[in-house]
Design an enzyme around this catalytic site. Structure first.
Site, PDB file in Angstrom:
ATOM      1  N   GLY A  21      -3.982  -6.688 -14.134  1.00  0.00           N
ATOM      2  CA  GLY A  21      -3.586  -6.264 -12.784  1.00  0.00           C
ATOM      3  C   GLY A  21      -2.407  -7.135 -12.384  1.00  0.00           C
ATOM      4  CB  THR A  22       1.030  -7.209 -13.658  1.00  0.00           C
ATOM      5  OG1 THR A  22       1.171  -5.780 -13.613  1.00  0.00           O
ATOM      6  CG2 THR A  22       0.709  -7.667 -15.058  1.00  0.00           C
ATOM      7  CG  ASN A  23       0.325  -4.444  -8.584  1.00  0.00           C
ATOM      8  OD1 ASN A  23       1.379  -4.367  -9.198  1.00  0.00           O
ATOM      9  ND2 ASN A  23      -0.425  -3.387  -8.312  1.00  0.00           N
ATOM     10  CG  ASP A  24      -4.184  -8.796  -6.786  1.00  0.00           C
ATOM     11  OD1 ASP A  24      -3.773  -9.301  -5.731  1.00  0.00           O
ATOM     12  OD2 ASP A  24      -4.910  -7.798  -6.814  1.00  0.00           O
ATOM     13  NE  ARG A  64      -9.625  -1.833  -8.254  1.00  0.00           N
ATOM     14  CZ  ARG A  64      -8.432  -2.063  -7.711  1.00  0.00           C
ATOM     15  NH1 ARG A  64      -7.611  -2.908  -8.282  1.00  0.00           N
ATOM     16  NH2 ARG A  64      -8.073  -1.437  -6.628  1.00  0.00           N
ATOM     17  CD  GLU A  90      -7.096  -7.903 -10.107  1.00  0.00           C
ATOM     18  OE1 GLU A  90      -6.116  -7.298  -9.665  1.00  0.00           O
ATOM     19  OE2 GLU A  90      -8.263  -7.511  -9.930  1.00  0.00           O
ATOM     20  CG  HIS A 117      -1.758   1.227   1.341  1.00  0.00           C
ATOM     21  ND1 HIS A 117      -1.361   2.292   2.116  1.00  0.00           N
ATOM     22  CD2 HIS A 117      -2.912   1.574   0.756  1.00  0.00           C
ATOM     23  CE1 HIS A 117      -2.272   3.237   2.006  1.00  0.00           C
ATOM     24  NE2 HIS A 117      -3.227   2.825   1.193  1.00  0.00           N
ATOM     25  CB  CYS A 130      -3.839  -0.732 -14.342  1.00  0.00           C
ATOM     26  SG  CYS A 130      -4.859  -2.056 -13.698  1.00  0.00           S
ATOM     27  NE  ARG A 143      -4.652   0.182  -6.746  1.00  0.00           N
ATOM     28  CZ  ARG A 143      -3.484   0.411  -7.352  1.00  0.00           C
ATOM     29  NH1 ARG A 143      -3.091   1.642  -7.600  1.00  0.00           N
ATOM     30  NH2 ARG A 143      -2.706  -0.585  -7.700  1.00  0.00           N
TER      31      ARG A 143
HETATM   32  C1  PEP Z   1      -3.145  -5.192  -9.590  1.00  0.00           C
HETATM   33  O1  PEP Z   1      -3.473  -6.163  -8.914  1.00  0.00           O
HETATM   34  O2  PEP Z   1      -2.197  -5.187 -10.393  1.00  0.00           O
HETATM   35  C2  PEP Z   1      -3.891  -3.930  -9.445  1.00  0.00           C
HETATM   36  C3  PEP Z   1      -3.622  -2.903 -10.232  1.00  0.00           C
HETATM   37  O3  PEP Z   1      -4.804  -3.847  -8.445  1.00  0.00           O
HETATM   38  P1  PEP Z   1      -4.414  -3.559  -6.902  1.00  0.00           P
HETATM   39  O4  PEP Z   1      -2.958  -3.194  -6.885  1.00  0.00           O
HETATM   40  O5  PEP Z   1      -5.297  -2.466  -6.461  1.00  0.00           O
HETATM   41  O6  PEP Z   1      -4.709  -4.885  -6.282  1.00  0.00           O
HETATM   42 MG    MG Z   2      -5.395  -6.167  -7.910  1.00  0.00          MG
END
Ligand code: PEP
Ligand code: MG
Length: 717
Positions: free
Chosen positions: A608-611, A458, A587, A296, A673, A402
């Site tokens: 959503g490449t973070n997840d 989103r 994601e 975060h 994103c 977000r």
């Molecule tokens: C992600 O998962 O890449 C994404 C952009 O969403 P968040 O970071 O809010 O989970």
């Molecule tokens: Mg995500």
């Protein structure tokens, strides 16, 4: 030896002194290695060569490579040259020079030399070298020849050169030349000047700038002299660039309160949560003990353009007593520290900072970049301020808003908590009713800021427990507002607890359980869009509603039905002809693997490449920082996969999803994103696999624009 003999310079030692030193070195060698220093020149040479090869693997080299995105597999080379002696008297010497000023980029020879010396003496700083121009007085012919060679080298390589030379008894030897390292400001100026001088074309100018360097033009930096002298006390992850210096505070409230009095503060926390946003904004920088590059703190700081160092596990934190320790050193509220979001270094004192300056060449290079890139660049923004900043930096739309970040300002959190802690649908709907106008107002401002460019919104994504109050006062307030007891509220909060919230009740799963949330968010988006379209007839306002965390096409079908019914009813009631799109984030690996089915419902995909990285590797995005260091050491990883996209695994899923998606919906548009959208190497990959856009935090927009242009130019070659 020099101390003993009362001399300052190596050359003042006698031959006997040097012999004695050589013996001491040999004895040292034997004591360490267990055998005599080799006297066979071939053996010495092989030993020297091996030492150079070994240097590829020393810890400094590993860190440097990681910072500069250089693969370990490249290896290094050794060049064996005949020795030239710069220490053969006053007709000999050695030096280093740049064909242009590496700090400013000005076209002027810059360098230094030392008479009767070897290269080591220049580097070690024991003697003060003379400016290169004075070589013209000492050895005019050598100087003229040197200038000729400088010009020849620059004309050949068509870039600023960094050269080392030795003069042995008036004969000039060039030891090496390479493209010189330079500041971001110098890089831009040199690239523009070379174009103006007819040495290179615009594409080459765009390609020769390292996009990551642009960071330093956009954020405040430490004074370079002061930072070079400072010794860090700890190191964390370089999560968001910039320099922070201020008094320590441990809570967002303290950050706000002290900042309101004009104090410069830095927020130090175990980790941050959406509740801390205002405190994060008020602080010069954010330092967290936990969390990785997509935590975060990292994501939000990057969005705000604030400096952040995350995952500093050397900190022993005691938040309750407002104190932390690094080793034996204690840090209390009000103590001044500094940290560098570009290196991750933390310092136990104040280090002066200098503001960012954007030179005129910056705009020129960006204009060229825009001319050659095909990939669009959007931004991740949740506030009108961030959106406006991103526009200023060249964003062509919002790729991710977000919406959960919009529930924290002012009294919104109260209404939001009332919604979460509801027992019945009626109660929840009442609370949502309060949130609707606030969300609508926010969306209107976002559409305004984007001036008719696409805006992707989103719907609510994180697990609800992230929003519940933790302190007594807030629990009491909520209980009063809802006419419940504090005990009731505590019970409701306990019910929201999950063993693994990242894989729990979040994303589209929230809408499956509580469709009324999506109803409220849809109304807010559509009403806002209708209003803004009315006020600006010439803008194309086509909201893109994005459903997070889809893993099954039936989930999307279910949620989409609610969205479409609500949206169509709103549009009809307003007598509007507003168009909108409903799409999804990809994601979850299953979504990528079934993208052909999902694309039947989704009008767009956004990765959503973070997840997706988290779920593909099975690494928690918040905890991976703890063990990645061991992975680097063991050469399992060279980079943090949350910062630089894993092309082989996550990338393959993306390629698969695009291919499958297009097989059932050829016109589907696709973007990214996750945090990777602002990483140059990942942007290159996104270009290569045919994404339509990347979306990144506002301050990374110029980096993405440049990286996208470089990818297009290199592909066209
Ligand atoms: C992600 O998962 O890449 C994404 C952009 O969403 P968040 O970071 O809010 O989970
Ligand atoms: Mg995500």
């Amino acid at each position: 030896m020099k101390l003993e003999k009362g001399v300052k310079q190596d050359v003042e030692l006698t031959a006997d002194d040097l012999k004695s030193l050589a013996e001491q070195f040999k004895a040292e060698y034997k004591s360490k290695i267990g055998k005599d220093f080799p006297t066979d020149p071939k053996e010495q040479l092989i030993g020297a060569i091996e030492a150079v090869f070994r240097s590829w693997d020393n810890p400094r080299a590993n860190v440097y490579r990681r910072d500069n995105d250089i693969p370990y597999s490249w290896g290094t080379a050794v060049n064996v040259q005949m020795m030239a002696f710069g220490n053969m008297g006053d007709t000999s010497g050695t030096g280093v020079a740049f064909t242009r000023n590496p700090a400013t980029g000005d076209k002027e020879l810059m360098g230094e030399f030392l008479l009767n010396a070897q290269g080591e003496d220049v580097v070690a700083g024991v003697r003060t070298p003379q400016p290169i121009k004075e070589l013209a007085d000492t050895m005019p012919e050598v100087y003229d020849q040197f200038i000729d060679i400088c010009n020849k080298l620059e004309n050949h390589y068509r870039d600023m050169q960094d050269m080392e030379f030795t003069i042995e008894d008036k004969k000039l030897y060039m030891l090496q030349t390479r493209n010189g390292k330079r500041t971001a400001k110098a890089a831009l100026k040199i690239a523009c000047d070379l174009v103006d001088e007819g040495m290179i074309d615009e594409q080459k100018a765009v390609s020769m700038i390292d996009p990551r360097n642009l960071d330093s033009l956009l954020h405040p930096q430490f004074d370079s002299y002061a930072i070079n002298k400072a010794i860090p006390v700890a190191k964390g992850l370089a999560a968001a660039p910039g320099a922070a210096c201020g008094k320590i505070v441990f809570t967002a409230e303290d950050a706000k309160a002290r900042a309101a009095k004009g104090e410069k503060v830095v927020l130090v926390r175990l980790e941050t949560s959406p509740e801390d946003i205002e405190g994060m904004k008020a602080a010069q920088g954010i330092l967290t003990v936990r969390g990785g590059m997509t935590s975060h703190a990292a994501v939000v700081a990057r969005g705000m353009g604030a400096c952040c160092v995350s995952g500093c596990s050397a900190i022993e934190m005691d938040e309750a007593h407002k104190v932390f320790k690094i080793g034996v050193q204690e840090f209390h509220e009000g103590d001044v520290i500094s940290f560098d979001g570009t290196t991750g270094n933390i310092y136990d004192r104040a280090i002066p900072t200098v503001d960012a300056t954007i030179a005129g060449e910056f705009g020129r290079i960006m204009e060229w970049a825009d001319k050659y890139r095909t990939l669009k660049v959007r931004t991740n923004a949740d506030t009108p301020e961030d959106a406006a900043k991103a526009r200023e930096l060249g964003a062509e739309g919002i790729g991710l808003c977000r919406t959960e970040h919009m529930f924290f300002g002012g009294h919104r959190i109260d209404a939001f908590r009332e919604m979460i802690c509801s027992d019945t649908l009626e109660e929840r709907e009442q609370a949502l009713e309060k949130l609707l106008p606030l969300q609508q107002g926010d969306f209107e401002k976002l559409f305004e800021a984007m001036e008719g460019n696409p805006v992707t919104i989103r719907f609510l994504d994180p697990p609800l427990h992230e929003f519940v109050p933790s302190d007594e006062e807030d629990i009491r307030k909520l209980a009063d507002a809802k006419g419940k007891t504090m005990e009731d509220i505590r019970k409701l909060i306990a019910q929201l607890h999950e063993m693994n919230p990242m894989m729990g009740h979040r994303g589209c799963r929230l809408t499956v359980t509580f469709p009324e949330i999506a109803v409220m968010q849809t109304k807010a988006v559509i009403r806002a869009a209708i209003n803004v379209k009315k006020a600006h007839a010439d803008w194309e306002v086509v909201p893109e509603i994005m459903i997070p965390l889809i893993g099954d096409d039936k989930e999307l079908k279910f949620v989409k039905k609610t969205v479409v019914e609500t949206a169509d009813a709103e549009i009809k009631a307003a007598g509007s002809d507003l168009k909108y799109e409903v799409g999804t984030m990809i994601e979850i690996p299953r979504a990528a693997l079934t993208a052909d089915m999902i694309a039947k419902e989704a009008e767009f995909f956004c990765f959503g490449t973070n997840d997706l990285t988290q779920m593909t590797y099975g690494f928690s995005r918040d905890d991976a920082g703890k063990f990645l260091e061991s992975y680097y050491k063991a050469k399992i990883f060279e980079n943090d996969p949350f910062a630089k996209l894993d092309r082989d695994g996550v990338g393959k899923l993306m390629e698969t999803a695009i291919k499958l998606g297009k097989s059932t919906r050829p016109e589907i548009h696709c973007g990214i994103c996750g945090e990777h959208g602002g990483d140059p190497s990942s942007v290159e990959f996104c270009h290569n696999i045919g994404l339509d856009y990347v979306s990144c935090s506002p301050f990374r927009v110029p980096i993405a624009r440049l990286a996208a242009a470089q990818a297009a130019i290199s592909q066209a070659k």
